[in-house]
Structure formats: C-alpha cells, structure tokens
Design a protein around this motif. Structure first.
Motif, PDB file in Angstrom:
ATOM      1  N   GLU A  62      48.182  24.256 -99.516  1.00 51.93           N
ATOM      2  CA  GLU A  62      49.379  23.928-100.292  1.00 51.93           C
ATOM      3  C   GLU A  62      50.442  23.311 -99.363  1.00 51.93           C
ATOM      4  N   ALA A  63      51.325  22.523 -99.975  1.00 54.28           N
ATOM      5  CA  ALA A  63      52.409  21.859 -99.200  1.00 54.28           C
ATOM      6  C   ALA A  63      53.605  21.614-100.114  1.00 54.28           C
ATOM      7  N   TYR A  64      54.842  21.723 -99.541  1.00 53.95           N
ATOM      8  CA  TYR A  64      56.089  21.521-100.317  1.00 53.95           C
ATOM      9  C   TYR A  64      56.791  20.251 -99.798  1.00 53.95           C
ATOM     10  N   TYR A  65      57.293  19.460-100.762  1.00 50.75           N
ATOM     11  CA  TYR A  65      58.002  18.211-100.431  1.00 50.75           C
ATOM     12  C   TYR A  65      59.352  18.202-101.158  1.00 50.75           C
ATOM     13  N   PRO A  66      60.484  18.137-100.432  1.00 51.76           N
ATOM     14  CA  PRO A  66      61.831  18.220-101.056  1.00 51.76           C
ATOM     15  C   PRO A  66      62.231  16.896-101.714  1.00 51.76           C
ATOM     16  N   SER A  67      61.393  16.416-102.578  1.00 52.07           N
ATOM     17  CA  SER A  67      61.683  15.177-103.302  1.00 52.07           C
ATOM     18  C   SER A  67      61.127  15.318-104.704  1.00 52.07           C
ATOM     19  N   ASN A  68      61.777  14.714-105.687  1.00 51.62           N
ATOM     20  CA  ASN A  68      61.270  14.837-107.051  1.00 51.62           C
ATOM     21  C   ASN A  68      60.269  13.737-107.397  1.00 51.62           C
ATOM     22  N   THR A  69      59.936  12.854-106.414  1.00 52.61           N
ATOM     23  CA  THR A  69      58.900  11.840-106.629  1.00 52.61           C
ATOM     24  C   THR A  69      58.053  11.708-105.375  1.00 52.61           C
ATOM     25  N   LEU A  70      56.735  11.450-105.570  1.00 54.04           N
ATOM     26  CA  LEU A  70      55.849  11.124-104.463  1.00 54.04           C
ATOM     27  C   LEU A  70      54.656  10.360-105.016  1.00 54.04           C
ATOM     28  N   LYS A  71      53.842   9.781-104.119  1.00 53.24           N
ATOM     29  CA  LYS A  71      52.652   9.032-104.507  1.00 53.24           C
ATOM     30  C   LYS A  71      51.461   9.605-103.735  1.00 53.24           C
ATOM     31  N   LEU A  72      50.313   9.826-104.466  1.00 56.54           N
ATOM     32  CA  LEU A  72      49.054  10.218-103.848  1.00 56.54           C
ATOM     33  C   LEU A  72      48.151   8.994-103.821  1.00 56.54           C
ATOM     34  N   LEU A  73      47.564   8.688-102.649  1.00 55.63           N
ATOM     35  CA  LEU A  73      46.741   7.493-102.472  1.00 55.63           C
ATOM     36  C   LEU A  73      45.382   7.914-101.890  1.00 55.63           C
ATOM     37  N   PHE A  74      44.285   7.728-102.703  1.00 52.65           N
ATOM     38  CA  PHE A  74      42.922   8.101-102.283  1.00 52.65           C
ATOM     39  C   PHE A  74      42.143   6.818-102.027  1.00 52.65           C
ATOM     40  N   THR A  75      41.445   6.738-100.839  1.00 48.52           N
ATOM     41  CA  THR A  75      40.613   5.592-100.506  1.00 48.52           C
ATOM     42  C   THR A  75      39.324   6.080 -99.865  1.00 48.52           C
ATOM     43  N   SER A  76      38.184   5.313-100.074  1.00 42.68           N
ATOM     44  CA  SER A  76      36.909   5.597 -99.411  1.00 42.68           C
ATOM     45  C   SER A  76      36.366   4.298 -98.857  1.00 42.68           C
ATOM     46  N   ASP A  77      35.499   4.446 -97.823  1.00 43.28           N
ATOM     47  CA  ASP A  77      34.954   3.242 -97.206  1.00 43.28           C
ATOM     48  C   ASP A  77      33.642   2.842 -97.874  1.00 43.28           C
ATOM     49  N   PHE A  78      32.793   2.084 -97.188  1.00 43.28           N
ATOM     50  CA  PHE A  78      31.598   1.491 -97.799  1.00 43.28           C
ATOM     51  C   PHE A  78      30.410   2.465 -97.899  1.00 43.28           C
ATOM     52  N   SER A  79      30.532   3.707 -97.341  1.00 39.42           N
ATOM     53  CA  SER A  79      29.370   4.614 -97.399  1.00 39.42           C
ATOM     54  C   SER A  79      29.808   6.040 -97.684  1.00 39.42           C
ATOM     55  N   ASN A  80      29.064   6.723 -98.548  1.00 37.11           N
ATOM     56  CA  ASN A  80      29.292   8.142 -98.839  1.00 37.11           C
ATOM     57  C   ASN A  80      27.917   8.816 -98.833  1.00 37.11           C
ATOM     58  N   GLN A  81      27.324   8.950 -97.654  1.00 35.88           N
ATOM     59  CA  GLN A  81      25.910   9.311 -97.522  1.00 35.88           C
ATOM     60  C   GLN A  81      25.613  10.729 -98.012  1.00 35.88           C
ATOM     61  N   GLU A  82      26.501  11.661 -97.840  1.00 33.60           N
ATOM     62  CA  GLU A  82      26.224  13.058 -98.204  1.00 33.60           C
ATOM     63  C   GLU A  82      26.795  13.429 -99.573  1.00 33.60           C
ATOM     64  N   GLN A  83      27.256  12.431-100.326  1.00 32.23           N
ATOM     65  CA  GLN A  83      27.784  12.664-101.673  1.00 32.23           C
ATOM     66  C   GLN A  83      28.913  13.697-101.654  1.00 32.23           C
ATOM     67  N   TYR A  84      29.986  13.353-100.886  1.00 31.51           N
ATOM     68  CA  TYR A  84      31.189  14.198-100.878  1.00 31.51           C
ATOM     69  C   TYR A  84      31.815  14.151-102.262  1.00 31.51           C
ATOM     70  N   THR A  85      32.284  15.274-102.738  1.00 36.31           N
ATOM     71  CA  THR A  85      32.711  15.380-104.158  1.00 36.31           C
ATOM     72  C   THR A  85      34.176  15.037-104.372  1.00 36.31           C
ATOM     73  N   GLY A  86      35.031  14.991-103.341  1.00 34.14           N
ATOM     74  CA  GLY A  86      36.434  14.601-103.507  1.00 34.14           C
ATOM     75  C   GLY A  86      37.368  15.790-103.490  1.00 34.14           C
ATOM     76  N   PHE A  87      38.385  15.799-104.417  1.00 32.23           N
ATOM     77  CA  PHE A  87      39.393  16.874-104.390  1.00 32.23           C
ATOM     78  C   PHE A  87      39.839  17.183-105.812  1.00 32.23           C
ATOM     79  N   SER A  88      40.421  18.392-105.913  1.00 25.90           N
ATOM     80  CA  SER A  88      41.075  18.808-107.156  1.00 25.90           C
ATOM     81  C   SER A  88      42.357  19.522-106.753  1.00 25.90           C
ATOM     82  N   ALA A  89      43.495  19.116-107.397  1.00 20.15           N
ATOM     83  CA  ALA A  89      44.801  19.700-107.036  1.00 20.15           C
ATOM     84  C   ALA A  89      45.694  19.752-108.262  1.00 20.15           C
ATOM     85  N   TYR A  90      46.723  20.598-108.173  1.00 15.74           N
ATOM     86  CA  TYR A  90      47.766  20.608-109.203  1.00 15.74           C
ATOM     87  C   TYR A  90      49.122  20.699-108.494  1.00 15.74           C
ATOM     88  N   TYR A  91      50.161  20.314-109.239  1.00 20.65           N
ATOM     89  CA  TYR A  91      51.516  20.356-108.659  1.00 20.65           C
ATOM     90  C   TYR A  91      52.449  21.053-109.627  1.00 20.65           C
TER      91      TYR A  91
END
Length: 685
Positions: free
Chosen positions: A100-129
């Motif tokens: 968990e993490a706290y940010y003293p702002s009422n706005t923010l942006k989440l940016l997810f990127t992946s490269d050209f290979s995902n060999q082990e089938q990583y599943t990603g993330f799940s979060a709430y705010y």
C-alpha cells in the motif's frame, strides 16, 4: 478486508453524486490471465478536493527486471513519476494487501507497460484505492492560515483572534484600523495598540481634515517611532507614509524618527500605515496641530509685492509688479501690475501671469553695416560698425536694450545708425605733378559717370543713389543711359536712371546758340542704390568751406571722356587735367558774344588745359583742406557747363550755391518713394 471497512467505503462513496468517487478498483489488462506483449494502458484516478489517495495492491505479478526496465506499473502525479512497481508478490495474509502507498494529492495517473515478451505468463496486478482526508493544518509546509487553522473532512478554514478580521483572501487576519477622521484643531494619532506591538497584515488609513486656509503640522518625538524595516534598510516590510496636496513624505520605517516637524502645506492629510506578516515592533505616535497656510513671498518669479509683509496667509491681497528689467505679458498686451489673493491651498491667484525678462529682440540691421550682440534682454549692449572702409557710421555705435523693450542709444534714440558712403576717396596723390591732360587710373575719380547717348557728357555720383550733372546734358532725357565703375567707359556697368530732376530756374532751350547757362545743374536718381567700393564711391559736396571757395588761382581737376583741344574724337579712357580758378573778369574779356555771367558760375582753365565737348556735366574737383578730413579727399566745386573754345577758359556751375536745393530735392523725393526694397547693386568685383 473486514465488513466494517467495506461499510465505510460504501458510506464514503455516497458523499455526492456530482463528486468524483471516493474509492475504486483497477486491474491490469486480461487479469487474471497473463497480460499480452507490448501492452500499454493508463488509468486516471481522482477523488474529491481536500482528500489524498491511498493505493492497496492485493495481487502483483509483473515481469521483474533491473529498474523495472522490461515491464512496469508507474504512479505519476503532475507529470512526475512517484513510484515504479514490478516483480512477483503473490502471497500475503488473506484480507490484507500485499502493498500500500499514500499520495497527498486528489489526482494521479497509473501507467502499465510491457515489452515484446512475456515468457512465463505473468498475470499482472489487482489494486483498489480510497480517498483519505488531508489534514492541511498539520502540514507545516503549507501554512495556509496566518493565525488559526481548522481542519474538517475534505477541507479546512482559517479564523482570527478577537479584534482581527479575516481578509478577502480567507487566509490572512488583520486589524480593521482604517476610516479614522480627525477634524479637531489639534490631536494625537498612533498605531493600533501603541505602545504594544502593532498587528501584522494590516492597512491603517487615517485622515486629518481641517478648515481650508490652514495646514496640518505633524510633530514626532524621538522615542515614539519603532517600525520594522527590511534587512536591506528599505521599508518593504512595514511603513508609515504621509500624503498631502500631491506631496508625499516617507515612507518611514526603522527606529529613526521622521523629521520632527512636517509642514504639509495642506488642510487635508492622509496617514497610511501598512504592515506585513512578521515583526514585533511597538509602532508610532504623532501629534498634529493647525497653522495658517502661508503663501510664497513671490506670486511669480522676479515680482515685487505691495504691501511687503514677513508672511502672507489666507485671504491676504497684494499688488504685484515686476522687478526692474522684467515685464508682464498676457496675450499680446503688456500690463504694469495686477492683484493677487492668497488662497486656501497656499497658492496665489493669478500666479499664471509671469514676469519675463524685457526682450528687445534682435537689433535692427543697418544697410552696409553689421551689428553684434550677445543677448537681447534688458541692459544688453549692441555694437554697430560698417562692413568696409567705404562707409562711415553716422550716429552712435553703441545701443542698449531699454525698459521699453527697444534698442536705444545714449540719447534715447531708437533709429539705428546709418552707414553713409565715405565721399571723395581717391588714390590720386597730392604730390603728383601733372602736365597737360593725362589718362586716369581706376581709383582716381571713382565717382565720375558717363552718359553715352543723347547730349554726350558726364556726371558725378554724390550718394549711393544720386548723380549730379549739368542740366543741359539731361534736359531732353527722362531716363538717360549711364555707365559707371571703370575708367574705360565701355567696361563700365550699366546703371538704370529712375528720375531726372532739373533745377527749376534752368531755362530749357537750344544748346547750339545758347547764351544763358545760369542754373545749369540737375539731379539724376538711380533706380537702385549702388554698393560702394574701390571702383565706385561718391565725391564730397562742398560742406563747411568758405563761401568764396574755391579761391582764385586754386588748382583743381577736371575729368571726362570728351574731346581734347588737339583731338577731335572723344577718348575711350577717362582723361583728367589740372585747371586753375580764374577771376570771372578774365573769362568775360575773352567773350565777344552776349553770354550771361552770374555768381552761380566759376571761371577756370586756360593755358591749354580745359574741359571740352563731351565733358559737360563732369566734375571740377578740389582737395579738401579741413581739420575734419585727415586723409586724401576731393570735393565737387563745380560742374562743367559751357565754354568758348577747347583749351580756353571754361565756365562751371558753382555747386556751393545749390547745396540747399540738392538737399531738399533728395529728401523730398526719397520721402515720396518710401522704403527701398531692392538689394543694392554691387559693381566692384
């Protein structure tokens, strides 16, 4: 998450239908299946103002790499990356987030990127705010209020201590100390709470308003002033400023007292005290009282007031005159004095009227002369002189600018002096020995002129515009041709005659058989004045000489282009010869006809030296022998009139008998003509 927390989130989410949500959930693309290669996804997260954002991650499975170079999830606020997440974190206690993490702002942006290979089938993330209240009052870096800060869920408000008011910015407190007006004849004014420290963030304005005609006098004591000053010594922190009738005193600050006595010269004074947010100074105190506003001891510069008082106050009346050498001008009218009244604001009425220096302007120029001066104001001096030696100054040479605004000489005369042509200047030396007739050189007789047509003859220039000749030469010509300026008459300059004036007692008639040449004299006026020089200048008239002059046996000169006794043709070059004055009886004895002899004639010549045909009207000249004339001069004694035979005695009109007629005729004619406008004719090169 427990049941109570979900209940709280449900309640927060119902704050307002128009507000951003208080919570939310975010998952990576294709979660919980493995995310794809080259994925790029972003989420904008916003909660209501007055809140911060807390992120909870319940699943995190992103391909790990050094510095999350391959795949990553970034938290961005205001264009700046706050956190970068990657790696595998699948475990954790059920019901609790793995990160968990706290940010003293009422706005923010989440940016997810992946490269050209995902060999082990990583599943990603799940979060709430969720939205988390921000305590602005607890953040010392914000410091939102100058005095008291009060926090509530979603915001805060500022408040002030007693006697302070919240300013329009809703953050700053200050004392409302403006609006005080003092109308008593004397009183005391001080900063709020004096001598206790004055309030910060305040603008105090006081007005002293007395009766018109009186001024406010401000008085400070050395111990009654302590106002915060900036580190550089300026009054940029706190300041006391006094404004009166367009004048500003101050700003004042520090511990140095303002001038102990300030004469404001106004019945209306504003006192402005301004403070910032800091400082702990005791402030200031002043006393004021009234005094009659004085008017200056001059209504205008260079003026004299009557009556003369040590001090002039409201309603005093004076008569204003200018000092010597100055004058008052209003429009195009000069006035000698005016009345002025001392007004309520300490100024004089009619002060727009100025005493300006008496100015005579440029001195009037004089023909053939020049005038030099350094200034044209009262008592300035101007000097006249003639431009060449062929003119002499007639009148005083020094003039001064008078109180009347005109240039005058020592006698009070304002007409400028005249550059009068110098007469009789000749280069013929007195010691020259002459035998018979001789050719003349330029400069010998520069006044001799030639009439080349009609009754051939000559004449003599007696001023810059008048020629004297014999009446019988010009009696039949209204505008005779004239040449002048050279001993060879063909080289002379053509002059234009304007008017011929024959003596009124001359009897017009045939020249061939004429027996009466009495009053054989005439004046010819030139159309333009002639500038004098070495090639042309006037001959002198017989002024201040004995009535009998010239004396018997006195030798004179006769000059002309006429025939000689042994030469039948007229000469091209001017000839001259010495002739002696004879007794009239000698001429009578030689005449066998009934020729008329009068006192208006001079007998001269003989011994083969005489004027001849073509010389008529020419001059008979004698040297000056006067104490007044020290240089080499000739005067006109006679005019060639008539004779019996060339080389014998000749008769000449006696010029001295006609001086009055010459003078009156010239003055009358020039008066009728008025001012001469044409530029003088320059003959000499």
């Amino acid at each position: 998450m427990g049941t109570s927390r979900w209940l709280l989130l449900a309640l927060l989410g119902c704050v307002s239908a128009d507000s951003p949500p208080m919570f939310g959930e975010i998952t990576s693309p294709n979660y919980p299946q493995g995310y794809h290669d080259n994925a790029k996804e972003s989420w904008d997260v916003q909660v209501p103002e007055g809140y911060g954002i807390r992120l909870y991650f319940i699943h995190l499975d992103i391909e790990p790499s050094g510095g999350c170079e391959y795949d990553s999830l970034k938290v961005v606020i205001g264009g700046a990356v706050q956190d970068t997440l990657c790696g595998r974190n699948l475990g954790g206690v059920p019901g609790h987030p793995i990160k968990e993490a706290y940010y003293p702002s009422n706005t923010l942006k989440l940016l997810f990127t992946s490269d050209f290979s995902n060999q082990e089938q990583y599943t990603g993330f799940s979060a709430y705010y969720i939205a988390v209240d921000v305590d602005e009052c607890d953040d010392s870096s914000i410091n939102p209020c100058s005095h008291f800060c009060n926090n509530y869920i979603g915001g805060y408000f500022c408040s002030c201590p007693p006697e302070y008011d919240l300013h329009d910015d809703q953050h700053t407190c200050g004392v409302n100390c403006s609006g005080g007006q003092y109308t008593e004849q004397r009183g005391q004014i001080s900063s709020p709470g004096y001598p206790s420290p004055y309030p910060e963030n305040s603008l105090c304005e006081y007005k002293v308003l007395l009766e018109p005609g009186y001024q406010v006098i401000l008085k400070f004591q050395p111990t009654d002033f302590d106002v915060e000053e900036a580190n550089d010594g300026s009054c940029s922190y706190d300041s006391l400023t006094i404004k009166a009738k367009g004048d500003t005193f101050g700003p004042f600050c520090g511990k140095k007292t303002p001038p102990p006595l300030i004469e404001t010269r106004s019945y209306e004074v504003d006192i402005i005290f301004q403070t910032d947010s800091g400082g702990d100074n005791k402030g200031w105190k002043l006393h004021y009282y009234e005094d009659a506003i004085p008017c200056p001891d001059q209504v205008t510069e260079n003026s004299i007031l009557e009556p003369q008082n040590d001090k002039y106050i409201f309603k005093d009346m004076v008569t204003v005159r200018c000092e010597e050498g100055f004058e008052m001008v209003t429009g195009d009218k000069k006035i000698t004095s005016f009345m002025a009244k001392c007004q309520a604001d300490g100024t004089w009425s009619n002060s727009h009227l100025q005493c300006q220096p008496v100015d005579c302007g440029d001195p009037e120029e004089t023909d053939f002369g020049e005038v030099t001066f350094e200034s044209s104001t009262y008592q300035s001096e101007a000097k006249y002189n003639c431009k060449s030696d062929y003119y002499s100054l007639l009148g005083e040479d020094t003039y001064h600018c008078s109180l009347d605004g005109i240039w005058v000489n020592s006698k009070g005369q304002n007409d400028p002096p005249i550059c009068k042509p110098v007469c009789g200047k000749t280069t013929l030396q007195p010691q020259s020995r002459i035998y018979g007739g001789s050719p003349a050189e330029n400069g010998y007789f520069p006044w001799v002129i030639h009439f080349p047509s009609g009754n051939l003859g000559g004449g003599a220039l007696i001023s810059d515009q008048w020629v004297l000749t014999a009446a019988h030469v010009v009696q039949d010509q209204d505008q005779p041709r004239i040449r002048a300026g050279d001993v060879i008459h063909r080289n002379g300059v053509e002059l234009v005659a304007k008017k011929v004036i024959i003596h009124p007692r001359w009897i017009t008639g045939d020249i061939e058989n004429r027996q009466n040449y009495d009053n054989d004299i005439a004046l010819v006026q030139l159309s333009r004045r002639v500038e004098m020089g070495p090639c042309i200048c006037p001959v002198c008239l017989p002024k201040n000489i004995a009535v009998s002059s010239p004396d018997i046996d006195e030798v004179g000169y006769v000059a002309g282009w006429g025939r000689s006794s042994d030469k039948k043709a007229k000469t091209a070059k001017l000839q001259y010869a010495p002739v002696s004055v004879r007794k009239t009886e000698d001429c009578k004895k030689s005449v066998v006809t009934n020729q008329v002899f009068t006192e208006n004639m001079i007998c001269a010549g003989g011994d083969g030296k005489d004027s001849c045909q073509g010389d008529s009207g020419g001059p008979l000249m004698f040297r000056y022998s006067s104490e007044e004339v020290k240089d080499n001069r000739l005067y006109l004694g006679g005019i060639v009139s008539w004779g019996l035979e060339c080389g014998q005695f000749g008769m000449y009109t006696r010029v001295s008998n006609y001086l009055e007629w010459i003078k009156e005729t010239i003055e009358k004619t020039e008066k009728e003509d008025g001012e001469q406008e044409a530029e003088p004719l320059k003959i000499c090169k």
